[in-house]
Design a protein around this motif. Sequence first.
Motif: not given
Ligand SMILES: Nc1ncnc2c1ncn2[C@@H]1O[C@H](COP(=O)(O)OP(=O)(O)O)[C@@H](O)[C@H]1O
Length: 191
Positions: A32-33, A54, A128, A14, A145, A89, A134, A37, A58, A60, A10, A93, A86
């Motif tokens: 995916t984040g 989220i 940020r 990216k 995270r 993870r 957020r 959102r 944690n 997902v 995080p 996956q 993202g």
């Molecule tokens: N591939 C993934 N698998 C599981 N959870 C995910 C995944 N992508 C995103 N998330 C969820 O969305 C949140 C935010 O993701 P993201 O925007 O990529 O944030 P960052 O890169 O700042 O951690 C993660 O902390 C998680 O809860």
Amino acid sequence: MLNLVLFGPPGAGKGTQSEKLISKYNLVHISTGDIFRAHIKGQTELGKQVSQIIADGNLVPDSITIAMLEEEIKQNPQAKGFIFDGFPRTVAQAEALDKFLADNNSAITGVIALDVNEQELTQRIAKRQEISGRADDAADKLKKRIEEYFGKTIHVLPYYEAQGKLSKVNGIGEIEAIFTELSQVIDSYNA
Ligand SMILES: Nc1ncnc2c1ncn2[C@@H]1O[C@H](COP(=O)(O)OP(=O)(O)O)[C@@H](O)[C@H]1O
């Protein structure tokens, strides 16, 4: 097809680099984040299912994330390639993505990991949060995270390394300089 995984903890940058790369290489950006959102904001069923997970920092569950990712790929049949930001993870996956792409006669071209130390990450995200607001950028959630990253996500690196697909780029420095380095790695795929 150029299918790129942009990998990193995080706050590694990216999202910032993905935006620049999609216009240079004409790719579709799948974060995916960002998708999660958007679901939370739109109060969809999926959004309701994941919002607390989220907010707590944690991951997902894989089943939900993988199904959503595959749906997103299917919605872009004209894409010349994708940047996955993202995702993956977890190793599960990564395996699911490989299988899905193979079933569609495609594959991951390369994986670039943005290298940034934990101290720099914490500083960047604190900054940020003032802008993003957020909930998961708050200090205790961020800690969670980062734990998820070093506990689960980091294992994705040896998975791709074993396939000979992993490159590392220093994620600290000027945005343009990092972009140049990323571009050099990508250009080397075709060379
Ligand atoms: N591939 C993934 N698998 C599981 N959870 C995910 C995944 N992508 C995103 N998330 C969820 O969305 C949140 C935010 O993701 P993201 O925007 O990529 O944030 P960052 O890169 O700042 O951690 C993660 O902390 C998680 O809860």
